[in-house]
Design a protein around this motif. Structure first.
Motif, PDB file in Angstrom:
ATOM      1  N   VAL A  10       0.821  -1.208   0.000  1.00 58.98           N
ATOM      2  CA  VAL A  10       0.000   0.000   0.000  1.00 58.98           C
ATOM      3  C   VAL A  10       0.856   1.259   0.000  1.00 58.98           C
ATOM      4  O   VAL A  10       1.977   1.275   0.504  1.00 58.98           O
ATOM      5  N   LEU A  11       0.295   2.288  -0.582  1.00 62.54           N
ATOM      6  CA  LEU A  11       0.885   3.626  -0.596  1.00 62.54           C
ATOM      7  C   LEU A  11       0.021   4.499   0.297  1.00 62.54           C
ATOM      8  O   LEU A  11      -1.206   4.515   0.150  1.00 62.54           O
ATOM      9  N   LEU A  12       0.658   5.198   1.214  1.00 56.89           N
ATOM     10  CA  LEU A  12      -0.075   6.069   2.130  1.00 56.89           C
ATOM     11  C   LEU A  12      -0.136   7.477   1.560  1.00 56.89           C
ATOM     12  O   LEU A  12       0.795   7.909   0.886  1.00 56.89           O
ATOM     13  N   GLY A  13      -1.204   8.177   1.870  1.00 55.15           N
ATOM     14  CA  GLY A  13      -1.427   9.528   1.346  1.00 55.15           C
ATOM     15  C   GLY A  13      -0.483  10.557   1.934  1.00 55.15           C
ATOM     16  O   GLY A  13       0.727  10.497   1.762  1.00 55.15           O
ATOM     17  N   ASP A  14      -1.010  11.494   2.662  1.00 52.55           N
ATOM     18  CA  ASP A  14      -0.273  12.653   3.181  1.00 52.55           C
ATOM     19  C   ASP A  14       0.493  12.276   4.449  1.00 52.55           C
ATOM     20  O   ASP A  14       0.117  12.644   5.558  1.00 52.55           O
ATOM     21  N   VAL A  15       1.565  11.517   4.283  1.00 55.60           N
ATOM     22  CA  VAL A  15       2.382  11.048   5.403  1.00 55.60           C
ATOM     23  C   VAL A  15       3.805  11.535   5.182  1.00 55.60           C
ATOM     24  O   VAL A  15       4.367  11.359   4.106  1.00 55.60           O
ATOM     25  N   HIS A  16       4.385  12.149   6.221  1.00 51.64           N
ATOM     26  CA  HIS A  16       5.718  12.744   6.070  1.00 51.64           C
ATOM     27  C   HIS A  16       6.753  12.195   7.048  1.00 51.64           C
ATOM     28  O   HIS A  16       7.879  12.677   7.080  1.00 51.64           O
ATOM     29  N   LEU A  18       7.843   8.461   9.714  1.00 52.00           N
ATOM     30  CA  LEU A  18       7.542   7.088  10.120  1.00 52.00           C
ATOM     31  C   LEU A  18       6.516   7.071  11.250  1.00 52.00           C
ATOM     32  O   LEU A  18       5.700   6.160  11.340  1.00 52.00           O
ATOM     33  N   LYS A  19       6.520   8.103  12.083  1.00 53.18           N
ATOM     34  CA  LYS A  19       5.536   8.194  13.162  1.00 53.18           C
ATOM     35  C   LYS A  19       4.126   8.359  12.589  1.00 53.18           C
ATOM     36  O   LYS A  19       3.181   7.704  13.036  1.00 53.18           O
ATOM     37  N   GLN A  20       3.971   9.201  11.591  1.00 48.71           N
ATOM     38  CA  GLN A  20       2.671   9.363  10.936  1.00 48.71           C
ATOM     39  C   GLN A  20       2.260   8.076  10.226  1.00 48.71           C
ATOM     40  O   GLN A  20       1.081   7.714  10.205  1.00 48.71           O
ATOM     41  N   LYS A  21       3.245   7.388   9.655  1.00 44.03           N
ATOM     42  CA  LYS A  21       2.957   6.116   8.984  1.00 44.03           C
ATOM     43  C   LYS A  21       2.373   5.126   9.980  1.00 44.03           C
ATOM     44  O   LYS A  21       1.353   4.494   9.708  1.00 44.03           O
ATOM     45  N   ARG A  22       3.008   4.985  11.138  1.00 39.13           N
ATOM     46  CA  ARG A  22       2.509   4.065  12.158  1.00 39.13           C
ATOM     47  C   ARG A  22       1.096   4.434  12.589  1.00 39.13           C
ATOM     48  O   ARG A  22       0.254   3.569  12.797  1.00 39.13           O
ATOM     49  N   SER A  23       0.830   5.736  12.697  1.00 41.53           N
ATOM     50  CA  SER A  23      -0.510   6.196  13.083  1.00 41.53           C
ATOM     51  C   SER A  23      -1.555   5.870  12.029  1.00 41.53           C
ATOM     52  O   SER A  23      -2.731   5.709  12.343  1.00 41.53           O
ATOM     53  N   ALA A  24      -1.147   5.768  10.786  1.00 41.21           N
ATOM     54  CA  ALA A  24      -2.080   5.438   9.700  1.00 41.21           C
ATOM     55  C   ALA A  24      -2.253   3.930   9.546  1.00 41.21           C
ATOM     56  O   ALA A  24      -3.354   3.464   9.239  1.00 41.21           O
ATOM     57  N   VAL A  25      -1.190   3.163   9.759  1.00 42.22           N
ATOM     58  CA  VAL A  25      -1.226   1.719   9.515  1.00 42.22           C
ATOM     59  C   VAL A  25      -1.828   0.955  10.697  1.00 42.22           C
ATOM     60  O   VAL A  25      -2.584   0.002  10.500  1.00 42.22           O
ATOM     61  N   GLY A  44       6.813  -5.245   5.784  1.00 48.17           N
ATOM     62  CA  GLY A  44       7.822  -4.782   4.842  1.00 48.17           C
ATOM     63  C   GLY A  44       7.758  -3.282   4.637  1.00 48.17           C
ATOM     64  O   GLY A  44       6.841  -2.615   5.112  1.00 48.17           O
ATOM     65  N   HIS A  45       8.730  -2.768   3.926  1.00 46.09           N
ATOM     66  CA  HIS A  45       8.877  -1.322   3.685  1.00 46.09           C
ATOM     67  C   HIS A  45       8.924  -0.558   5.011  1.00 46.09           C
ATOM     68  O   HIS A  45       8.394   0.546   5.122  1.00 46.09           O
ATOM     69  N   LEU A  46       9.563  -1.138   6.011  1.00 49.98           N
ATOM     70  CA  LEU A  46       9.564  -0.557   7.345  1.00 49.98           C
ATOM     71  C   LEU A  46      10.306   0.772   7.420  1.00 49.98           C
ATOM     72  O   LEU A  46      10.006   1.583   8.297  1.00 49.98           O
ATOM     73  N   ASP A  47      11.245   1.002   6.523  1.00 46.27           N
ATOM     74  CA  ASP A  47      12.016   2.244   6.568  1.00 46.27           C
ATOM     75  C   ASP A  47      11.492   3.313   5.605  1.00 46.27           C
ATOM     76  O   ASP A  47      12.041   4.401   5.539  1.00 46.27           O
ATOM     77  N   LEU A  48      10.426   3.015   4.877  1.00 45.95           N
ATOM     78  CA  LEU A  48       9.828   3.979   3.952  1.00 45.95           C
ATOM     79  C   LEU A  48       8.582   4.574   4.607  1.00 45.95           C
ATOM     80  O   LEU A  48       7.739   3.841   5.108  1.00 45.95           O
ATOM     81  N   HIS A  49       8.465   5.889   4.594  1.00 48.23           N
ATOM     82  CA  HIS A  49       7.348   6.499   5.317  1.00 48.23           C
ATOM     83  C   HIS A  49       6.046   6.562   4.523  1.00 48.23           C
ATOM     84  O   HIS A  49       4.998   6.786   5.100  1.00 48.23           O
TER      85      HIS A  49
END
Length: 98
Positions: A10-16, A18-25, A44-49
């Motif tokens: 998946v590709l996340l929208g307005d995420v800048h 890794l903290k925001q990524k975790r909040s979305a996932v 996977g893709h743990l280092d990509l936000h």
């Protein structure tokens, strides 16, 4: 016994970050667990936000139940407005796969 696995890229929208990524996932993972009683993790893709690889696994006595369950999980993720489903990969292992 059948074991099914699903990989959702998946590709996340307005995420800048890794903290925001975790909040979305995290809420997506929790909803999959609660709604379908499956094992699920960010795999996977743990280092990509802006990218996440979500892994889903389930065990059932018949193959059709696993297929239906994984399809429903895929539809749930595809329907989330904050995510764009890039790809989905299904795997099924059964007694004939020894």
């Amino acid at each position: 016994m059948y074991v099914g696995a699903l990989e959702l890229d998946v590709l996340l929208g307005d995420v800048h970050s890794l903290k925001q990524k975790r909040s979305a996932v995290r809420p997506v993972l929790a909803e999959l667990r609660k709604r379908f009683e499956v094992s699920v993790a960010e795999a996977g893709h743990l280092d990509l936000h802006r990218r996440a690889l979500i892994g889903v696994a389930a065990v059932a006595p018949d193959a059709q139940h696993i297929r239906d369950l994984l399809d429903a999980c895929e539809r749930l993720v595809a329907g989330r407005p904050e995510l764009q489903l890039l790809s989905a990969r299904h795997r099924l292992v059964g007694p004939e796969d020894d």
